[in-house]
Design a protein around this motif. Sequence first.
Motif, PDB file in Angstrom:
ATOM      1  N   LEU A   1       0.834  -1.206   0.000  1.00 52.39           N
ATOM      2  CA  LEU A   1       0.000   0.000   0.000  1.00 52.39           C
ATOM      3  C   LEU A   1       0.872   1.261   0.000  1.00 52.39           C
ATOM      4  N   GLY A   2       1.947   1.246   0.758  1.00 50.98           N
ATOM      5  CA  GLY A   2       2.858   2.388   0.791  1.00 50.98           C
ATOM      6  C   GLY A   2       3.535   2.640  -0.546  1.00 50.98           C
ATOM      7  N   SER A   3       3.694   1.597  -1.344  1.00 51.71           N
ATOM      8  CA  SER A   3       4.307   1.736  -2.673  1.00 51.71           C
ATOM      9  C   SER A   3       3.478   2.618  -3.595  1.00 51.71           C
ATOM     10  N   LEU A   4       2.196   2.750  -3.312  1.00 54.36           N
ATOM     11  CA  LEU A   4       1.330   3.600  -4.139  1.00 54.36           C
ATOM     12  C   LEU A   4       1.783   5.058  -4.128  1.00 54.36           C
ATOM     13  N   ASN A   5       2.483   5.458  -3.072  1.00 55.11           N
ATOM     14  CA  ASN A   5       2.941   6.840  -2.987  1.00 55.11           C
ATOM     15  C   ASN A   5       3.882   7.213  -4.129  1.00 55.11           C
ATOM     16  N   TRP A   6       4.590   6.235  -4.693  1.00 56.48           N
ATOM     17  CA  TRP A   6       5.455   6.503  -5.853  1.00 56.48           C
ATOM     18  C   TRP A   6       4.626   7.008  -7.030  1.00 56.48           C
ATOM     19  N   LEU A   7       3.396   6.494  -7.173  1.00 63.35           N
ATOM     20  CA  LEU A   7       2.554   6.871  -8.305  1.00 63.35           C
ATOM     21  C   LEU A   7       1.944   8.255  -8.135  1.00 63.35           C
ATOM     22  N   LEU A   8       1.826   8.693  -6.885  1.00 62.21           N
ATOM     23  CA  LEU A   8       1.288  10.025  -6.595  1.00 62.21           C
ATOM     24  C   LEU A   8       2.402  11.064  -6.480  1.00 62.21           C
ATOM     25  N   HIS A   9       3.638  10.592  -6.466  1.00 62.23           N
ATOM     26  CA  HIS A   9       4.828  11.445  -6.370  1.00 62.23           C
ATOM     27  C   HIS A   9       4.801  12.300  -5.098  1.00 62.23           C
ATOM     28  N   ALA A  10       4.433  11.649  -3.993  1.00 61.74           N
ATOM     29  CA  ALA A  10       4.396  12.329  -2.699  1.00 61.74           C
ATOM     30  C   ALA A  10       4.620  11.288  -1.611  1.00 61.74           C
ATOM     31  N   PRO A  11       5.603  11.501  -0.727  1.00 63.92           N
ATOM     32  CA  PRO A  11       5.805  10.537   0.350  1.00 63.92           C
ATOM     33  C   PRO A  11       4.615  10.541   1.309  1.00 63.92           C
ATOM     34  N   GLY A  12       4.368   9.401   1.905  1.00 62.40           N
ATOM     35  CA  GLY A  12       3.277   9.294   2.861  1.00 62.40           C
ATOM     36  C   GLY A  12       3.611   8.289   3.947  1.00 62.40           C
ATOM     37  N   VAL A  13       2.883   8.396   5.038  1.00 65.71           N
ATOM     38  CA  VAL A  13       3.045   7.474   6.157  1.00 65.71           C
ATOM     39  C   VAL A  13       1.682   6.850   6.475  1.00 65.71           C
ATOM     40  N   THR A  14       1.718   5.673   7.026  1.00 71.63           N
ATOM     41  CA  THR A  14       0.492   4.971   7.374  1.00 71.63           C
ATOM     42  C   THR A  14      -0.209   5.686   8.512  1.00 71.63           C
ATOM     43  N   GLY A  15      -1.472   6.040   8.290  1.00 67.63           N
ATOM     44  CA  GLY A  15      -2.292   6.631   9.333  1.00 67.63           C
ATOM     45  C   GLY A  15      -3.172   5.576   9.988  1.00 67.63           C
ATOM     46  N   ARG A  16      -3.670   4.657   9.182  1.00 67.92           N
ATOM     47  CA  ARG A  16      -4.522   3.574   9.686  1.00 67.92           C
ATOM     48  C   ARG A  16      -4.464   2.435   8.681  1.00 67.92           C
ATOM     49  N   LEU A  17      -4.484   1.220   9.207  1.00 67.51           N
ATOM     50  CA  LEU A  17      -4.441   0.027   8.360  1.00 67.51           C
ATOM     51  C   LEU A  17      -5.385  -1.014   8.952  1.00 67.51           C
ATOM     52  N   GLU A  18      -6.318  -1.477   8.151  1.00 71.74           N
ATOM     53  CA  GLU A  18      -7.253  -2.522   8.573  1.00 71.74           C
ATOM     54  C   GLU A  18      -6.986  -3.752   7.728  1.00 71.74           C
ATOM     55  N   THR A  19      -6.794  -4.888   8.373  1.00 74.11           N
ATOM     56  CA  THR A  19      -6.444  -6.118   7.671  1.00 74.11           C
ATOM     57  C   THR A  19      -7.444  -7.216   7.995  1.00 74.11           C
ATOM     58  N   ASP A  20      -7.867  -7.924   6.964  1.00 72.03           N
ATOM     59  CA  ASP A  20      -8.757  -9.079   7.116  1.00 72.03           C
ATOM     60  C   ASP A  20      -8.016 -10.319   6.637  1.00 72.03           C
ATOM     61  N   PHE A  21      -7.996 -11.340   7.465  1.00 72.19           N
ATOM     62  CA  PHE A  21      -7.333 -12.598   7.139  1.00 72.19           C
ATOM     63  C   PHE A  21      -8.401 -13.603   6.703  1.00 72.19           C
ATOM     64  N   LEU A  22      -8.267 -14.102   5.478  1.00 75.03           N
ATOM     65  CA  LEU A  22      -9.294 -14.967   4.907  1.00 75.03           C
ATOM     66  C   LEU A  22      -8.868 -16.428   4.798  1.00 75.03           C
ATOM     67  N   ALA A  23      -7.554 -16.677   4.757  1.00 73.46           N
ATOM     68  CA  ALA A  23      -7.059 -18.057   4.639  1.00 73.46           C
ATOM     69  C   ALA A  23      -5.648 -18.113   5.204  1.00 73.46           C
ATOM     70  N   PRO A  24      -5.263 -19.256   5.783  1.00 70.40           N
ATOM     71  CA  PRO A  24      -3.886 -19.391   6.268  1.00 70.40           C
ATOM     72  C   PRO A  24      -2.903 -19.380   5.096  1.00 70.40           C
ATOM     73  N   VAL A  25      -1.708 -18.871   5.359  1.00 72.57           N
ATOM     74  CA  VAL A  25      -0.673 -18.800   4.330  1.00 72.57           C
ATOM     75  C   VAL A  25       0.517 -19.633   4.801  1.00 72.57           C
ATOM     76  N   PRO A  26       0.736 -20.801   4.184  1.00 70.95           N
ATOM     77  CA  PRO A  26       1.833 -21.679   4.616  1.00 70.95           C
ATOM     78  C   PRO A  26       3.223 -21.136   4.267  1.00 70.95           C
ATOM     79  N   VAL A  27       4.216 -21.550   5.048  1.00 71.16           N
ATOM     80  CA  VAL A  27       5.615 -21.264   4.741  1.00 71.16           C
ATOM     81  C   VAL A  27       5.916 -21.836   3.354  1.00 71.16           C
ATOM     82  N   ASP A  28       6.789 -21.180   2.624  1.00 66.21           N
ATOM     83  CA  ASP A  28       7.197 -21.511   1.259  1.00 66.21           C
ATOM     84  C   ASP A  28       6.151 -21.130   0.209  1.00 66.21           C
ATOM     85  N   THR A  29       5.094 -20.436   0.632  1.00 65.87           N
ATOM     86  CA  THR A  29       4.083 -19.950  -0.315  1.00 65.87           C
ATOM     87  C   THR A  29       4.543 -18.626  -0.901  1.00 65.87           C
TER      88      THR A  29
END
Length: 192
Positions: free
Chosen positions: A88-116
């Motif tokens: 998400l932070g990488s999007l700032n390159w496209l806007l040509h303006a640095p930014g910092v995370t103000g809020r982040l909401e994450t939803d986990f839908l499935a387990p992610v195994p090692v080596d994935t």
Amino acid sequence: MPRSPTTPPPEAVLPERAPEAPAPGTRLGSHYEHCFGCGPRHPTGLRIDAVAGEGLDVTGEFTIRSEHQGGPGLAHGGLLTTAMDEILGSLNWLLHAPGVTGRLETDFLAPVPVDTRLHLRAWVTGVHGRKVYSAAEGRIGGPDGPVAVRAQALFIQVKLEHFTKHGRPEDIEKVLDDPDLMQRARAFEVNP
């Protein structure tokens, strides 16, 4: 029902991609070589390789390694949240303006195994003043694989002095002494 802080308000706009933004298909590289999310020199970092998309979107990927475990053989949830924050932070390159995370909401839908290999995609959903709203998803097994994690974020655009004022002095000095890193930082000097 009240609006989530990561949902753009009605007056938000979807801006144009900045003229100075990296061209579609360009690898964005690391903003800092020791960054846990994208830095190539961080020994246990994610080393996410982000690529600029056609519009206001980026893609990336990384492999869950043994040192990224939470439960036995599974990615740690905080690590997956870090991956979402990084893409998400990488999007700032496209806007040509640095930014910092103000809020982040994450939803986990499935387990992610090692080596994935986790395939990431992020996109801007709106901008209002200095606030940048965005969303992302992480898919297992390819860009069209099942969604394992989703996120929505609010980033706040800042001036470069935010980092020089608040960062650890010895790390700031290393960046200031590195001409390649300074060139990447100067790409953002036209901050609103």
